[in-house]
Enzyme design. Sequence first.
Site, PDB file in Angstrom:
ATOM      1  N   CYS A   1      -2.338   9.416   3.607  1.00 19.33           N
ATOM      2  CA  CYS A   1      -2.373   8.368   2.338  1.00 19.33           C
ATOM      3  C   CYS A   1      -3.791   8.900   1.670  1.00 19.33           C
ATOM      4  O   CYS A   1      -3.908   9.291   0.626  1.00 19.33           O
ATOM      5  CB  CYS A   1      -2.263   7.368   2.205  1.00 19.33           C
ATOM      6  SG  CYS A   1      -4.073   5.470   3.271  1.00 19.33           S
TER       7      CYS A   1
ATOM      8  N   GLU B   1       1.025  -0.888   0.063  1.00 17.78           N
ATOM      9  CA  GLU B   1       0.042  -0.355   0.107  1.00 17.78           C
ATOM     10  C   GLU B   1       1.248   1.348  -0.182  1.00 17.78           C
ATOM     11  O   GLU B   1       1.879   0.948   1.380  1.00 17.78           O
ATOM     12  CB  GLU B   1      -1.255  -0.132   0.989  1.00 17.78           C
ATOM     13  CG  GLU B   1      -2.521  -1.164   1.360  1.00 17.78           C
ATOM     14  CD  GLU B   1      -3.449  -0.603   0.357  1.00 17.78           C
ATOM     15  OE1 GLU B   1      -2.723   0.926  -0.695  1.00 17.78           O
ATOM     16  OE2 GLU B   1      -3.695  -1.640   0.127  1.00 17.78           O
TER      17      GLU B   1
HETATM   18  P1  NAD Z   1       8.597   5.194   3.831  1.00 20.91           P
HETATM   19  O1  NAD Z   1       8.623   4.629   2.839  1.00 20.91           O
HETATM   20  O2  NAD Z   1      10.001   6.409   3.980  1.00 20.91           O
HETATM   21  O3  NAD Z   1       8.701   4.308   5.273  1.00 20.91           O
HETATM   22  C1  NAD Z   1       8.096   2.873   5.476  1.00 20.91           C
HETATM   23  C2  NAD Z   1       8.698   1.596   6.465  1.00 20.91           C
HETATM   24  O4  NAD Z   1       9.807   1.612   5.931  1.00 20.91           O
HETATM   25  C3  NAD Z   1       9.606   2.333   7.482  1.00 20.91           C
HETATM   26  O5  NAD Z   1       8.948   1.256   8.536  1.00 20.91           O
HETATM   27  C4  NAD Z   1      10.432   2.699   7.014  1.00 20.91           C
HETATM   28  O6  NAD Z   1      12.037   2.413   8.893  1.00 20.91           O
HETATM   29  C5  NAD Z   1      10.870   1.150   6.315  1.00 20.91           C
HETATM   30  N1  NAD Z   1      12.018   1.818   4.923  1.00 20.91           N
HETATM   31  C6  NAD Z   1      12.440   2.727   5.120  1.00 20.91           C
HETATM   32  N2  NAD Z   1      13.323   2.052   3.841  1.00 20.91           N
HETATM   33  C7  NAD Z   1      13.611   1.111   3.935  1.00 20.91           C
HETATM   34  C8  NAD Z   1      14.648   0.354   3.245  1.00 20.91           C
HETATM   35  N3  NAD Z   1      15.222   0.652   1.976  1.00 20.91           N
HETATM   36  N4  NAD Z   1      13.975  -1.272   3.072  1.00 20.91           N
HETATM   37  C9  NAD Z   1      12.754  -1.856   4.104  1.00 20.91           C
HETATM   38  N5  NAD Z   1      12.030  -0.751   4.612  1.00 20.91           N
HETATM   39  C10 NAD Z   1      12.376   0.127   4.675  1.00 20.91           C
HETATM   40  O7  NAD Z   1       7.008   6.157   4.659  1.00 20.91           O
HETATM   41  P2  NAD Z   1       6.988   7.159   5.266  1.00 20.91           P
HETATM   42  O8  NAD Z   1       7.018   7.935   5.098  1.00 20.91           O
HETATM   43  O9  NAD Z   1       7.001   6.190   7.066  1.00 20.91           O
HETATM   44  O10 NAD Z   1       4.928   7.486   5.041  1.00 20.91           O
HETATM   45  C11 NAD Z   1       4.580   7.848   4.686  1.00 20.91           C
HETATM   46  C12 NAD Z   1       4.227   7.161   2.733  1.00 20.91           C
HETATM   47  O11 NAD Z   1       3.457   5.905   3.100  1.00 20.91           O
HETATM   48  C13 NAD Z   1       3.938   8.192   2.279  1.00 20.91           C
HETATM   49  O12 NAD Z   1       3.921   8.224   1.192  1.00 20.91           O
HETATM   50  C14 NAD Z   1       2.404   7.708   2.542  1.00 20.91           C
HETATM   51  O13 NAD Z   1       1.434   7.925   1.285  1.00 20.91           O
HETATM   52  C15 NAD Z   1       2.861   6.386   2.298  1.00 20.91           C
HETATM   53  N6  NAD Z   1       0.854   5.657   3.201  1.00 20.91           N
HETATM   54  C16 NAD Z   1       0.647   5.239   2.205  1.00 20.91           C
HETATM   55  C17 NAD Z   1      -0.691   4.079   2.653  1.00 20.91           C
HETATM   56  C18 NAD Z   1      -1.840   3.529   1.669  1.00 20.91           C
HETATM   57  O14 NAD Z   1      -2.178   2.721   2.552  1.00 20.91           O
HETATM   58  N7  NAD Z   1      -1.633   3.297   0.225  1.00 20.91           N
HETATM   59  C19 NAD Z   1      -1.171   4.263   4.234  1.00 20.91           C
HETATM   60  C20 NAD Z   1       0.264   5.262   5.223  1.00 20.91           C
HETATM   61  C21 NAD Z   1       0.688   6.242   4.467  1.00 20.91           C
END
Ligand code: NAD
Length: 457
Positions: free
Chosen positions: A261, A226
């Site tokens: 999101c 997601e």
């Molecule tokens: P992010 O992608 O930076 O991080 C998400 C998670 O991934 C965190 O736990 C982070 O530590 C981990 N992560 C970071 N780098 C990684 C890597 N290289 N390998 C594996 N894991 C890694 O996202 P964020 O800034 O925490 O959240 C905001 C984003 O999430 C926005 O783009 C938002 O739209 C999206 N989001 C989507 C939904 C949905 O249902 N579509 C819901 C909520 C948030």
Amino acid sequence: MNVINPARCSEVVGQVLLCSEADVEKAIDSAQAAFKTWSVTTAEERASRLRDAARSLRAALPDLTTLFVRENGKPLREAERDIQRSIELMEIVAADLPEWSKPVLIEKKQPVWARKRPRGVTAVISPWNSPVLLSFKRLVPALATGNTVVVKPASYCPLTVMECARIMRPHFPPSVLSVVTGHGSVVGETLAKDQRVRAIAFTGSTETGRRILELAAGSVKKVFMELGGNDPALVLGDAILDEQAINRMTNSILRAAGQVCIAIKRIYVHESRSQELVEKLERSFDRIVVGDGLMPETTMGPLNNKSQFDFVTGLLEQCRRKGLTVITRGRKLAPETWEQGFFMLPSIVLGAGDKDDIVRCEQFGPLVPIMPFKEEHEAIARANDSEYGLRASVWTARSERAQELADRLEAGAVFHNNHGIFQDLHIEFPGIKQSGLSRESRYAALDHYADIYGFAE
Ligand code: NAD
């Protein structure tokens, strides 16, 4: 690693371990060992344990809510709702589980059955904007279907997820549910690479999702994604812009300070209604009270972390430098402590072009660009001109017209005169294009975490 309160950055809310690759591997070892016995428990037993765990979480709701506000920033009511929905989800899944678990006869002539078995160790990686609900939406069906789960919560916001897991753990055998904390580049990547992790459920940005897909390809893991969004709202010439409609629109733009999101992130309005919409939204934004989420008067909290704060304030700076109109409204609850948190007042941006960053990127902050259009087909084309396809909305007095436009909007779901979530936790539609890869409505969520195999007689 310190976890700080975004409403008073000098306050350390808690500390978590920066896990190494070896620590994560140990958690996977234990989860794999626990899978042997957890995977052969009955659906009834797992449902009953989920219900018991839900009861314990409910008893801790006030403390969990306060902790959540302190590490995340959202106002009390919004934080409590996230945790409540997570608990409700456990009860709903527990109720669905016995029926879902039954084999299904899919062909009678030569009897063929679709049967289900758990897949193995499942990793859940969640973002900071809604860490509890978005961890639970994945970990609950994964546990319920007999998998063992390793959760990696967001680095900025891991404490409430850890506390929930601590409360739930006595209701499950050891290592059925564990939490690993630390940097995504170490902890998340180790989970995504490890061959023993059979499925990965990720919620977060499209960029990180792409990286996880690459790593997961090495062991052909089942993935559930997601991802990001840049939702458009189309306000047609006949839109009803009464107080309720404006309140719903404001809520979708500013809920969780825009760090959602599924939120209106750009508005295309028919030129005949543009001025009226801007004036009405200005008045509505005027009523927003920005402050510490723990204060009852607060209607909008701070941004969650410095990097997001710098990004969103930088975007607004860029708009000002380009000569766009930035209208900032709202009230500071405690002006004397304003500089101590990542606070921002809500803004409307006028005059932006389709190629401007404020329109093209996912801003994830308390602001919205409003752009007029002449023809509806032009508005559709501009709304679809995005790599994302999470949600969209159409604001019009005619429901047939909303349905016609919904057929042409590239989004996982389209709302009419609203823009939000489905109230019923059973209903979900995945994002399309680069916003996601998943299905999680009712049984589909359970199916996702199971191997569905055939048995022929
Ligand atoms: P992010 O992608 O930076 O991080 C998400 C998670 O991934 C965190 O736990 C982070 O530590 C981990 N992560 C970071 N780098 C990684 C890597 N290289 N390998 C594996 N894991 C890694 O996202 P964020 O800034 O925490 O959240 C905001 C984003 O999430 C926005 O783009 C938002 O739209 C999206 N989001 C989507 C939904 C949905 O249902 N579509 C819901 C909520 C948030």
